[in-house]
Design a protein around this motif. Sequence first.
Motif, PDB file in Angstrom:
ATOM      1  N   PRO A  87      26.135  78.220  89.346  1.00  0.00           N
ATOM      2  CA  PRO A  87      25.790  79.635  89.183  1.00  0.00           C
ATOM      3  C   PRO A  87      25.767  80.338  90.532  1.00  0.00           C
ATOM      4  O   PRO A  87      25.394  79.746  91.546  1.00  0.00           O
ATOM      5  N   SER A  88      26.200  81.590  90.536  1.00  0.00           N
ATOM      6  CA  SER A  88      26.174  82.387  91.757  1.00  0.00           C
ATOM      7  C   SER A  88      26.080  83.860  91.381  1.00  0.00           C
ATOM      8  O   SER A  88      26.252  84.240  90.227  1.00  0.00           O
ATOM      9  N   ASP A  89      25.799  84.669  92.379  1.00  0.00           N
ATOM     10  CA  ASP A  89      25.640  86.106  92.182  1.00  0.00           C
ATOM     11  C   ASP A  89      26.871  86.703  91.502  1.00  0.00           C
ATOM     12  O   ASP A  89      28.007  86.373  91.835  1.00  0.00           O
ATOM     13  N   ASN A  90      26.612  87.546  90.540  1.00  0.00           N
ATOM     14  CA  ASN A  90      27.615  88.334  89.822  1.00  0.00           C
ATOM     15  C   ASN A  90      28.382  87.561  88.747  1.00  0.00           C
ATOM     16  O   ASN A  90      29.251  88.118  88.095  1.00  0.00           O
ATOM     17  N   ARG A  91      28.089  86.285  88.552  1.00  0.00           N
ATOM     18  CA  ARG A  91      28.711  85.518  87.471  1.00  0.00           C
ATOM     19  C   ARG A  91      28.020  85.836  86.154  1.00  0.00           C
ATOM     20  O   ARG A  91      26.820  86.115  86.119  1.00  0.00           O
ATOM     21  N   THR A 102      20.440  83.681  75.954  1.00  0.00           N
ATOM     22  CA  THR A 102      20.962  85.010  76.244  1.00  0.00           C
ATOM     23  C   THR A 102      22.167  84.866  77.160  1.00  0.00           C
ATOM     24  O   THR A 102      22.298  83.875  77.876  1.00  0.00           O
ATOM     25  N   VAL A 103      23.040  85.862  77.144  1.00  0.00           N
ATOM     26  CA  VAL A 103      24.163  85.913  78.073  1.00  0.00           C
ATOM     27  C   VAL A 103      24.010  87.190  78.892  1.00  0.00           C
ATOM     28  O   VAL A 103      23.844  88.283  78.340  1.00  0.00           O
ATOM     29  N   LYS A 104      24.000  87.033  80.219  1.00  0.00           N
ATOM     30  CA  LYS A 104      23.803  88.157  81.135  1.00  0.00           C
ATOM     31  C   LYS A 104      24.527  87.863  82.446  1.00  0.00           C
ATOM     32  O   LYS A 104      24.867  86.726  82.761  1.00  0.00           O
ATOM     33  N   ARG A 105      24.687  88.905  83.262  1.00  0.00           N
ATOM     34  CA  ARG A 105      25.247  88.751  84.604  1.00  0.00           C
ATOM     35  C   ARG A 105      24.112  88.356  85.545  1.00  0.00           C
ATOM     36  O   ARG A 105      23.035  88.958  85.514  1.00  0.00           O
ATOM     37  N   LEU A 106      24.353  87.343  86.367  1.00  0.00           N
ATOM     38  CA  LEU A 106      23.351  86.899  87.333  1.00  0.00           C
ATOM     39  C   LEU A 106      23.363  87.823  88.544  1.00  0.00           C
ATOM     40  O   LEU A 106      24.428  88.136  89.081  1.00  0.00           O
TER      41      LEU A 106
END
Length: 146
Positions: A87-91, A102-106
């Motif tokens: 996982p990383s920013d904006n994924r 839930t599904v969201k942008r990190l």
Amino acid sequence: MTTHSSSKLTFFFPDYTDPIEIAYLDTGISAGFPSPTEDFTEQRLSLDKLLIKNKQSTFFARVSGQSMIDAGLNDNDLLVIDRSIPPSDNRIAVCFLDGEFTVKRLKVEKDGVWLQPANPKYHPIKINEENHFVIWGIVTNVIKRL
């Protein structure tokens, strides 16, 4: 294909026993002016090979809800999710938060991790120490039905 349901997502685990290859036109299909048919070339394409890079860590889930519509994830779309991708920013990630999927942008910032919806009707969720939070995997593809 086996399934598992939660109130937000329905999970599907791929069955690799009988991969299917279908016809693939490698010239592209014009969305403007029609192209000549003499350039037509047919190949075989496996969607398993195209959409799944890591078989042992990939699963599918069906979207339920509207919180990610501005990212192109609509109700009933099928997500391809890979647990081997860090996982990383904006994924866009499938997460387990306080008993729900839930599904969201990190969004990874200095003050912590946020789950960012892609619909202005929904609010970002700040993850804190009291949350039971697990990132299950990163969304790599979305399959839509027209």
